[in-house]
Write an enzyme that holds these catalytic residues in place. Structure first.
Site, PDB file in Angstrom:
ATOM      1  CE1 TYR A 287      -3.188  -2.902   0.310  1.00 43.65           C
ATOM      2  CE2 TYR A 287      -3.347  -2.526   2.667  1.00 43.65           C
ATOM      3  CZ  TYR A 287      -3.713  -3.236   1.543  1.00 43.65           C
ATOM      4  OH  TYR A 287      -4.603  -4.266   1.656  1.00 43.65           O
TER       5      TYR A 287
ATOM      6  N   PRO B 193     -15.406  -4.861   3.473  1.00 42.22           N
ATOM      7  CG  PRO B 193     -14.911  -4.047   5.597  1.00 42.22           C
ATOM      8  CD  PRO B 193     -14.258  -4.468   4.310  1.00 42.22           C
TER       9      PRO B 193
HETATM   10  N1  NAP Z   1      -6.649  -9.137   1.236  1.00 41.10           N
HETATM   11  C1  NAP Z   1      -6.985  -8.356   0.241  1.00 41.10           C
HETATM   12  O1  NAP Z   1      -6.852  -8.712  -0.924  1.00 41.10           O
HETATM   13  C2  NAP Z   1      -7.555  -6.997   0.525  1.00 41.10           C
HETATM   14  C3  NAP Z   1      -8.185  -6.268  -0.507  1.00 41.10           C
HETATM   15  C4  NAP Z   1      -8.728  -5.038  -0.214  1.00 41.10           C
HETATM   16  C5  NAP Z   1      -8.653  -4.533   1.069  1.00 41.10           C
HETATM   17  N2  NAP Z   1      -8.022  -5.242   2.051  1.00 41.10           N
HETATM   18  C6  NAP Z   1      -8.003  -4.752   3.446  1.00 41.10           C
HETATM   19  O2  NAP Z   1      -9.341  -4.572   3.843  1.00 41.10           O
HETATM   20  C7  NAP Z   1      -9.527  -3.259   4.366  1.00 41.10           C
HETATM   21  C8  NAP Z   1     -10.930  -2.776   4.070  1.00 41.10           C
HETATM   22  O3  NAP Z   1     -11.131  -2.638   2.686  1.00 41.10           O
HETATM   23  P1  NAP Z   1     -11.235  -1.220   1.958  1.00 41.10           P
HETATM   24  O4  NAP Z   1     -10.717  -0.165   2.847  1.00 41.10           O
HETATM   25  O5  NAP Z   1     -10.654  -1.370   0.617  1.00 41.10           O
HETATM   26  O6  NAP Z   1     -12.789  -1.109   1.701  1.00 41.10           O
HETATM   27  P2  NAP Z   1     -14.061  -0.915   2.665  1.00 41.10           P
HETATM   28  O7  NAP Z   1     -13.653  -0.928   4.083  1.00 41.10           O
HETATM   29  O8  NAP Z   1     -15.088  -1.873   2.215  1.00 41.10           O
HETATM   30  O9  NAP Z   1     -14.568   0.527   2.233  1.00 41.10           O
HETATM   31  C9  NAP Z   1     -13.735   1.632   2.240  1.00 41.10           C
HETATM   32  C10 NAP Z   1     -14.466   2.732   1.509  1.00 41.10           C
HETATM   33  O10 NAP Z   1     -15.626   3.073   2.233  1.00 41.10           O
HETATM   34  C11 NAP Z   1     -15.570   4.450   2.633  1.00 41.10           C
HETATM   35  N3  NAP Z   1     -16.107   4.513   3.986  1.00 41.10           N
HETATM   36  C12 NAP Z   1     -15.583   3.975   5.099  1.00 41.10           C
HETATM   37  N4  NAP Z   1     -16.385   4.209   6.154  1.00 41.10           N
HETATM   38  C13 NAP Z   1     -17.435   4.909   5.691  1.00 41.10           C
HETATM   39  C14 NAP Z   1     -18.586   5.463   6.291  1.00 41.10           C
HETATM   40  N5  NAP Z   1     -18.831   5.295   7.604  1.00 41.10           N
HETATM   41  N6  NAP Z   1     -19.470   6.129   5.503  1.00 41.10           N
HETATM   42  C15 NAP Z   1     -19.236   6.290   4.198  1.00 41.10           C
HETATM   43  N7  NAP Z   1     -18.164   5.801   3.554  1.00 41.10           N
HETATM   44  C16 NAP Z   1     -17.257   5.116   4.299  1.00 41.10           C
HETATM   45  C17 NAP Z   1     -14.134   4.862   2.535  1.00 41.10           C
HETATM   46  O11 NAP Z   1     -14.017   6.219   2.198  1.00 41.10           O
HETATM   47  P3  NAP Z   1     -13.535   7.349   3.263  1.00 41.10           P
HETATM   48  O12 NAP Z   1     -12.037   7.251   3.317  1.00 41.10           O
HETATM   49  O13 NAP Z   1     -14.035   8.610   2.661  1.00 41.10           O
HETATM   50  O14 NAP Z   1     -14.198   7.013   4.557  1.00 41.10           O
HETATM   51  C18 NAP Z   1     -13.652   3.994   1.373  1.00 41.10           C
HETATM   52  O15 NAP Z   1     -13.984   4.574   0.137  1.00 41.10           O
HETATM   53  C19 NAP Z   1      -8.446  -2.434   3.666  1.00 41.10           C
HETATM   54  O16 NAP Z   1      -8.190  -1.241   4.353  1.00 41.10           O
HETATM   55  C20 NAP Z   1      -7.289  -3.411   3.627  1.00 41.10           C
HETATM   56  O17 NAP Z   1      -6.591  -3.373   4.862  1.00 41.10           O
HETATM   57  C21 NAP Z   1      -7.498  -6.475   1.800  1.00 41.10           C
END
Ligand code: NAP
Length: 301
Positions: A65, A216
């Site tokens: 990242y 999530p």
């Molecule tokens: N193993 C893998 O292949 C893999 C792949 C992807 C991700 N990951 C891990 O999983 C974690 C979670 O995934 P992710 O961060 O990609 O996606 P996510 O948690 O599903 O969603 C993040 C998105 O949602 C928004 N968001 C978060 N809280 C919110 C709220 N309360 N209201 C409105 N929008 C909100 C964020 O924007 P804002 O910043 O504006 O809040 C961002 O655009 C990552 O941080 C990473 O550590 C692992």
């Protein structure tokens, strides 16, 4: 915030690592496309410090990242790390100069990635390292992962890794890895609208292994569903909080790592642990799969 309100506690099997069920995913802290520094570096540090101050003790990251930058921000914000903080990282790709995510899965590349994580996080050993299988984009695909898990087990014997997890894997790959070493967690793509691998969640729950959904909230394009919004309105909560509460309700081995670059969103997400869902509400939310748009994602990790 009372720590027990963060969804309760979970101990990774066979370890002394106990975390709150609501943690934090650090991927959103890098710049656009998970590349380069954040637009607001002080804001990124503030989100991490606020999370830990609120009781979060499980942070998910990767050295790819940024690349490197997200781990460096975690170190800047939180090092020396508070007792009990569990940082989980992942290996399995690198970043190309064009911001691509090519696989990096040879034993040599995995070893180099462990050392990158140690250096940038400022650690002597990594609590948990997930091997992130290549799969078919953001969903698993069959194929042996024995060479990679064997390489991580070797690094574990050297004391560089404490515990091993998997990401983007099938049930057969979990079983293959368990014949090589103990697996403490599995991180796959799963949320209200994207529900592949239901049986794997239940099987891991029976074994006491954590299931940690990535995306999530739907990932780069968060979940949008009129049904979800209607339920949230009825509960006087936001849709994202309800989506996370549904995951907590889905199975006791589910741990949350929602990603955000916003302190306000962080607090909204942490509050999911205080939302109780009635059986009727759960049934309404269960009906969303296939109805909400499964957002296509521009990046794989
Ligand atoms: N193993 C893998 O292949 C893999 C792949 C992807 C991700 N990951 C891990 O999983 C974690 C979670 O995934 P992710 O961060 O990609 O996606 P996510 O948690 O599903 O969603 C993040 C998105 O949602 C928004 N968001 C978060 N809280 C919110 C709220 N309360 N209201 C409105 N929008 C909100 C964020 O924007 P804002 O910043 O504006 O809040 C961002 O655009 C990552 O941080 C990473 O550590 C692992």
């Amino acid at each position: 915030m009372n720590e027990d309100k963060l969804g309760g506690r979970f101990t990774f099997p066979g370890t002394s690592l106990t975390v709150q069920r609501i943690g934090y995913g650090a991927m959103q802290l890098a710049g656009p496309g998970v590349w380069g520094p954040p637009k607001d570096p002080d804001g990124a540090v503030a989100v991490l410090r606020e999370a830990v101050a609120a009781g979060v003790n499980h942070i998910d990251t990767s050295d790819y990242y940024g690349p490197h930058l997200t781990n460096q921000i975690i170190r800047q914000a939180l090092h020396p790390y508070p007792a009990g903080l569990v940082i989980v990282t992942k290996l399995g790709c690198r970043r190309g100069p064009d911001k691509s995510w090519p696989p990096a899965i040879s034993p040599e590349e995995l070893t180099a990635a462990v050392h990158d994580n140690l250096r940038n996080l400022g650690l002597d050993a990594l609590d948990i390292v997930n091997y992130r299988a290549v799969g078919s984009g953001s969903d698993p695909a069959e194929g042996s992962i024995a060479e990679q898990v064997t390489a991580l087990a070797g690094l574990q014997r050297k004391g560089l890794i404490r515990h091993i997890g998997l990401s983007n894997v099938t049930a057969a790959q979990v079983a293959e890895a368990q014949a090589i070493t103990d697996i403490v967690c599995v991180q796959n793509n799963y949320n209200l609208a994207h529900r592949r691998g239901e049986a794997l969640i239940d099987d891991l729950a029976r074994q006491g292994i954590a299931y940690v959904p990535f995306w999530p909230l739907g990932g780069f394009r968060p979940l949008q569903s009129t049904k979800l919004s209607a339920v949230a309105d009825r509960l006087g909560a936001t849709p994202m909080r309800v989506a996370l509460a549904w995951l907590l309700h889905r199975s006791p081995n589910i741990l949350l790592i929602p990603g955000t670059s916003s302190v306000a969103h962080l607090h909204e997400n942490l509050a999911a642990g205080q939302l109780t869902l009635s059986p009727e509400t759960v049934a309404a939310l269960d009906g969303i799969a296939g109805a909400a748009g499964e957002a296509p994602h521009s990046a794989r990790w």
